[in-house]
Design a protein around this motif. Structure first.
Motif, short mmCIF file in Angstrom:
data_model
loop_
_atom_site.label_atom_id
_atom_site.label_comp_id
_atom_site.label_asym_id
_atom_site.label_seq_id
_atom_site.Cartn_x
_atom_site.Cartn_y
_atom_site.Cartn_z
N UNK A 164 -1.48 44.47 43.39
CA UNK A 164 -0.79 43.91 44.56
C UNK A 164 -1.48 42.67 45.12
N UNK A 165 -2.80 42.66 45.12
CA UNK A 165 -3.55 41.54 45.71
C UNK A 165 -3.31 40.25 44.94
N UNK A 166 -3.31 40.35 43.61
CA UNK A 166 -3.11 39.15 42.79
C UNK A 166 -1.66 38.70 42.84
N UNK A 167 -0.77 39.66 42.76
CA UNK A 167 0.66 39.37 42.74
C UNK A 167 1.13 38.73 44.05
N UNK A 168 0.54 39.12 45.17
CA UNK A 168 1.00 38.66 46.48
C UNK A 168 0.99 37.14 46.60
N UNK A 169 0.01 36.49 46.00
CA UNK A 169 -0.07 35.02 46.07
C UNK A 169 1.08 34.39 45.30
N UNK A 170 1.39 34.93 44.11
CA UNK A 170 2.54 34.44 43.34
C UNK A 170 3.84 34.63 44.10
N UNK A 171 3.97 35.79 44.72
CA UNK A 171 5.19 36.11 45.47
C UNK A 171 5.34 35.17 46.67
N UNK A 172 4.25 34.91 47.36
CA UNK A 172 4.24 34.01 48.52
C UNK A 172 4.64 32.59 48.10
N UNK A 173 4.05 32.10 47.02
CA UNK A 173 4.36 30.74 46.55
C UNK A 173 5.80 30.61 46.09
N UNK A 174 6.30 31.66 45.44
CA UNK A 174 7.69 31.66 45.00
C UNK A 174 8.65 31.62 46.20
N UNK A 175 8.28 32.31 47.25
CA UNK A 175 9.10 32.32 48.46
C UNK A 175 9.12 30.94 49.12
N UNK A 176 7.98 30.27 49.14
CA UNK A 176 7.93 28.90 49.68
C UNK A 176 8.79 27.96 48.85
N UNK A 177 8.73 28.13 47.55
CA UNK A 177 9.54 27.30 46.66
C UNK A 177 11.03 27.50 46.91
N UNK A 178 11.42 28.73 47.10
CA UNK A 178 12.82 29.05 47.37
C UNK A 178 13.27 28.43 48.69
#
Length: 505
Positions: free
Chosen positions: A388-402
């Motif tokens: 979860x800790x590693x994935x959260x950064x990818x998820x956050x960046x993807x949300x900003x991109x969207x």
């Protein structure tokens, strides 16, 4: 004993365009709801819609891969949307009629260019219609044909000039040389002269010429990908451009299909963008209903967790790429790879809670786990929780991109910073209001708190949370098909699980 390690599993890639380059692509492709057949076998369907990361580009690559050898396939990349470069948004006020004609011209250009590339010899025959098309394209293929030809102040001082076809930038512009030029004056005292009228006069001729040149033995597929990328080039005009591209594509698809000619224009568009556009373009709802397929992966069509479309997709790719698991059923693979509950939650629900219901999220999460724990043989509770800790950064960046289609990066970042500052997973309106009022200087991009909460809800960063009459915890997320369209400010809010580790919650 299971000897297959996580590093030996192939579960796909977050970028469908990259995965489509894999030599095993046709084997790896997964289509649980037969969307490929729906778009290909229907004359009416031409829009592929879905949230970011649901597989629109992936499906379009498969359509191209499966196309007959006699069919010419063109994928128009966002970089080739020259339509934006010709609009001169900062130089003149654009009417919808102008954008409509320009969008038709754009599609006709792609069709015409394909015909001329295919019939390289016929196009030079003097009496051939393709020869007329070739000459027309040569004469009006210069970008500057579409642009402003003169800018001058009210005291006739020339400022700049994007000169029309056949005139160099060094030539002094004489208005009398342009029979079809049109003058425009603005409130700031700057007047424009453009070739717009000439452009309008020629569109019907160009259209008929393309219609006449397209024959029964011509087979053409045009795919317009990543229409949301138009925002970067066209700004606020992007919605008008997208709308007019859709209506033009619908017109041309119908025209050619009704005459038994093999041309299809397919367009890929994010569903959230299409839904937003319906407020300004009511007719879009009819087009969406009749002419689109929707890539939605959270349909509750099965009671068995191992047969959920997103898990089935992962298992399909594993079977296609891992010999020891080739003949294993979904149930067997689920029991081998996801043997444990996570804090009393089954693995499927855990993964869905950390996603927006998209293939990209599930693939990203499991690939993060594979990278961090390559020697493990299953996605145990420990593996999933630590990932979860590693994935959260990818998820956050993807949300900003969207979010970049709707708001500036600074605004989106501050909205996410605001809910991170609450320091707990759930909160009330009064909680967030107090934090916002006490730290206004830290949130200078946010003028209205209610608007920010609506934006965060539509982004999927927050949902509503409440207890039912029976005492069960309930949540509502915008990205789910049964969700309410507006966030309820009277209810409590909950922060998406995918963001919580990013915010140290």
């Amino acid at each position: 004993m299971n000897d297959v390690k996580l590093k030996d599993l192939y579960m796909g890639l977050p970028d469908g365009e990259v995965e489509a380059r894999d030599k095993r692509f046709q084997e790896l492709f997964f289509d649980p709801n037969n969307k490929y057949n729906e778009i290909i076998n229907s004359n009416e369907k031409f829009l592929i819609i879905g949230s970011k990361g649901t597989g629109k580009t992936y499906l379009s690559k498969y359509i191209v891969e499966q196309s007959p050898s006699k069919q010419t396939c063109i994928i128009v990349d966002p970089k080739n949307f020259w339509i934006c470069k010709l609009i001169n948004i900062d130089e003149q006020e654009l009417t919808n009629d102008y954008i409509s004609v320009l969008c038709k011209w754009f599609l006709l250009y792609e069709i015409a260019n394909s015909l001329l590339n295919k019939h390289r010899w016929l196009k030079h025959l003097p009496r051939c219609k393709l020869n007329k098309l070739r000459k027309f394209m040569l004469e009006y293929n210069d970008d500057t044909f579409y642009k402003i030809v003169s800018l001058s102040t009210t005291n006739n001082q020339e400022i700049t000039g994007n000169l029309s076809h056949g005139i160099s930038h060094s030539d002094k512009l004489q208005t009398s040389n342009f029979q079809h030029s049109a003058g425009i004056k603005t409130s700031d005292g700057v007047s424009y002269e453009s070739t717009r009228k000439r452009f309008f006069d020629l569109i019907d001729y160009f259209e008929q010429l393309v219609f006449d040149c397209f024959q029964i033995n011509d087979h053409l597929l045009i795919i317009l990908d990543d229409l949301d990328e138009l925002k970067k080039e066209a700004g606020e005009q992007s919605e008008n451009i997208i709308y007019n591209l859709i209506t033009a594509a619908k017109k041309y698809n119908f025209y050619f299909n009704s005459r038994a000619k093999s041309l299809k224009i397919i367009m890929l568009l994010r569903s959230d963008i299409l839904n937003k556009m319906q407020g300004n373009h009511p007719n879009l709802n009819k087009i969406k209903t009749s002419c689109s397929i929707d890539l939605y992966w959270l349909l509750d069509s099965t009671h068995d967790k191992w047969d959920h479309p997103l898990i089935s997709m992962i298992f399909h790719k594993i079977r296609a790429s891992c010999e020891p698991y080739k003949n294993r059923s979904n149930k067997e693979l689920f029991e081998i790879l996801f043997p444990e509950s996570i804090d009393k939650k089954n693995p499927l629900d855990f993964l869905l809670d950390h996603s927006l219901g998209r293939p990209r999220d599930i693939v990203t999460f499991l690939n993060c786990a594979k990278k961090e724990f390559p020697e493990r043989t299953c996605f145990s509770a420990t593996v999933l929780k630590e990932t979860r800790k590693i994935y959260a950064t990818d998820f956050y960046n993807e949300m900003l991109n969207q979010a970049s289609f709707y708001k500036s990066s600074a605004y989106s970042t501050q909205c996410l910073k605001l809910i991170a500052g609450i320091k707990r997973p759930s909160f009330s309106y009064s909680d967030i209001q107090t934090l916002y009022e006490e730290n206004r200087t830290s949130y200078s991009e946010i003028d209205n708190l209610d608007d920010a909460l609506h934006f965060l809800y539509e982004l999927g960063a927050i949902g509503n949370a409440w207890k039912s009459k029976k005492g069960k915890h309930r949540t509502c997320w915008y990205y789910k098909i049964d969700a309410i369209d507006e966030v309820d400010l009277s209810q409590n809010f909950t922060i998406h699980y995918g963001l919580r580790k990013k915010f140290s919650l």
